[in-house]
Design a protein around this motif. Structure first.
Motif, PDB file in Angstrom:
ATOM      1  N   ASP A   8     -12.325 -40.323   8.157  1.00  0.00           N
ATOM      2  CA  ASP A   8     -12.947 -39.294   9.001  1.00  0.00           C
ATOM      3  C   ASP A   8     -14.391 -39.168   8.481  1.00  0.00           C
ATOM      4  O   ASP A   8     -14.631 -38.616   7.399  1.00  0.00           O
ATOM      5  CB  ASP A   8     -12.161 -37.982   8.818  1.00  0.00           C
ATOM      6  N   ALA A  65     -15.898 -35.705   7.669  1.00  0.00           N
ATOM      7  CA  ALA A  65     -15.335 -35.138   6.433  1.00  0.00           C
ATOM      8  C   ALA A  65     -15.956 -35.830   5.223  1.00  0.00           C
ATOM      9  O   ALA A  65     -16.261 -35.197   4.202  1.00  0.00           O
ATOM     10  CB  ALA A  65     -13.817 -35.310   6.420  1.00  0.00           C
ATOM     11  N   LYS A 107     -19.415 -34.466   4.588  1.00  0.00           N
ATOM     12  CA  LYS A 107     -19.318 -33.135   3.989  1.00  0.00           C
ATOM     13  C   LYS A 107     -18.959 -33.247   2.492  1.00  0.00           C
ATOM     14  O   LYS A 107     -19.576 -32.599   1.627  1.00  0.00           O
ATOM     15  CB  LYS A 107     -18.223 -32.354   4.739  1.00  0.00           C
ATOM     16  N   TYR A 112     -12.468 -41.949   0.851  1.00  0.00           N
ATOM     17  CA  TYR A 112     -12.037 -41.389   2.137  1.00  0.00           C
ATOM     18  C   TYR A 112     -11.353 -42.465   2.957  1.00  0.00           C
ATOM     19  O   TYR A 112     -11.922 -43.532   3.194  1.00  0.00           O
ATOM     20  CB  TYR A 112     -13.242 -40.820   2.909  1.00  0.00           C
ATOM     21  N   ASN A 157     -10.108 -37.994   0.023  1.00  0.00           N
ATOM     22  CA  ASN A 157     -10.542 -37.166   1.153  1.00  0.00           C
ATOM     23  C   ASN A 157     -10.992 -35.793   0.666  1.00  0.00           C
ATOM     24  O   ASN A 157     -10.762 -34.773   1.316  1.00  0.00           O
ATOM     25  CB  ASN A 157      -9.435 -37.040   2.208  1.00  0.00           C
TER      26      ASN A 157
END
Ligand code: ADP
Length: 463
Positions: A251, A254, A257, A399, A421
């Motif tokens: 993702d 994500a 971030k 991730y 993640n």
């Protein structure tokens, strides 16, 4: 560093260069006298019921919370991190005191089935004795509490030499321990004339049985060698070179971030922060564009001002070192995604570098600054090789949404901690620590208190 006299060390604000206070400096003789008093005090401290020590630690924890605003402000003034990060660190630092106040009551031994009928085997855990610590400037409170709290919980006494750059937070947090009722000789902060002098005293003094250090691998190795002389126990939290990996099935939002939080917190001055980014070729351009867009929104400034995300770096030599790593990377072919602005004082514009390759110096060294170096990869095998190709083994991040890959990569990464993640992994309830040249031992969690305990085996014969 300026000293007002032989016995005071000037502390300056990295955002303004103003001197904000002076910290007391002890002579070698005073430090040795402190160690002797600490040794005497430890016997009484260890003799208290665990529940009593626990209660005093609990009160210390509460006092950190009650003084959160003052402690945070002081930390921002001497260390530079944004006020909201300093507030977070006070809570994080306090959480170790709470955790080990609870663990104080759980230092269980074991009974062991004996190999013959006339014997009984038992183990008990006992405090090591006087424990000392040397701590860095990047987390001026938390790096102390996560050593002091387990030491005190175990029944050790504790002496810490904080960084000369951030001693005021150390004196403040230990003052709160005294206010909580913890005896003055049980916990103490000392500064000496030079850090190596204190290191020599700590590692050579026969009454000190344990040294816990957080800092560079170079100094950690030196202190381990010095501690080898009379076989002192050591815990070492040393340098890192964390890979941050994004697979094509991740993702991406994500990951962006997580990257921002991991890389740019504390202006990139943490040992677990992402040091090098490996992004699968199929998502490389998207990730680089999105990350740079977010990085350009970060506000650089005095940490006391509203909405600042990145404060100054800690010192002139830190700034010069980070800048020369960026310059060298650009010489070797790296390209800033957005042109870099030069900022005054100790401020630095955060930067995303693309076109980086695994053999560049910036990838091999710990940057400790607001620089994200981004590389491509194509296969998992190549990725695992590059991620593990370092002397360090502290933290790694990746991730992916594919459960098979998640397990495979988590097991293959040669690191003490892996964020999957997730870009922020530190908490008092999980074991923090590294492998390879990133260190020995674990802080926090149920393991953290064992660093300050000896196991004694009791063999009962003639039954
Ligand atoms: P950093 O580069 O993050 O400042 P250091 O390893 O240099 O890391 O410093 C971490 C801590 O170690 C600080 O408290 C510093 O004063 C102390 N220190 C530095 N050199 C020595 C030494 N030779 N002996 C003992 N302590 C040292």
């Amino acid at each position: 560093m300026v000293t007002e006299s032989d016995s005071a060390l000037a502390v300056s604000n990295p955002a303004t260069a103003d001197i904000i206070g002076y910290a007391p400096v002890s002579s070698d003789a005073e430090i040795k006298a402190d160690i002797e008093r600490s040794h005497t005090a430890q016997k009484h401290w260890a003799a208290l019921p665990a529940k009593t020590r626990s209660g005093l630690l609990q009160r210390w924890f509460e006092l950190l919370l009650e003084n959160q605003e003052d402690l945070s402000r002081l930390m921002t003034l001497e260390q530079g991190k944004p006020l909201h990060e300093a507030q977070g660190e006070v809570l994080y630092g306090a959480s170790f005191i709470e955790w080990f106040a609870e663990e104080a009551k759980r230092t269980y031994g074991e009974t062991i089935p004996a190999h013959s009928g006339d014997k009984r085997f038992v183990t008990i855990k006992q405090p090591i004795g006087v424990a000392c610590a040397i701590t860095p400037w990047n987390f001026p409170i938390a790096m102390i509490t996560r050593k002091a709290a387990p030491a005190l919980a175990a029944g050790c006494s504790f002496i810490v030499k904080p960084s000369e750059l951030t001693p005021l937070s150390a004196f403040a947090v230990v003052e709160l321990a005294y206010q909580a009722g913890i005896p003055r000789d049980v916990i103490k902060v000392v500064l000496g004339n030079t850090a190596p002098q204190v290191g020599d005293i700590f590692t050579s003094h026969p009454l000190i049985r344990k040294l816990s250090f957080t800092g560079s691998t170079r100094v950690g190795s030196l202190l381990m060698q010095q501690s080898a002389h009379d076989i002192k126990r050591t815990s070492m939290e040393l340098g890192g070179n964390a890979p941050f990996i994004v697979f094509e099935d991740a993702d991406i939002d994500a990951a962006v971030k997580g990257a921002l939080a991991s890389k740019f917190r504390n202006a990139g001055q943490t040992c677990v922060c992402a040091n090098r980014f490996y992004i699968h070729s199929n998502v490389y351009d998207t990730f680089v564009t999105k990350l740079d867009a977010e990085v350009q929104k970060l506000k650089v400034g005095n940490g006391l001002e509203n909405d600042v995300n990145i404060g100054p770096v800690i010192s002139e030599s830190a700034k010069t070192g980070i800048q020369s790593k960026i310059d060298r990377a650009i010489e070797q072919g790296a390209i800033p995604v957005t042109p870099i602005q030069t900022l005054p004082g100790l401020f630095m514009q955060p930067v995303v570098l693309r076109n980086v390759s695994h053999d560049m110096d910036i990838v091999q060294q710990e940057i400790f600054g607001p620089v994200a170096s981004i590389m491509r990869f194509d296969s998992d095998e190549e990725l695992i090789h590059m991620a593990n190709d370092t002397i360090y083994g502290l933290a790694a991040y990746f991730y992916s949404q594919n459960i098979h890959r998640v397990w495979k990569i988590a097991e293959a990464l040669e690191y003490g901690m892996v964020g999957i993640n997730e870009g922020i992994i530190s908490t008092e309830v999980a074991p923090f620590g590294g492998i390879k040249q990133s260190g020995i031992g674990r802080e926090g969690a149920k393991q953290g208190i064992d660093e300050y305990l000896d196991v004694k085996y009791l063999c009962f014969g003639g039954n």
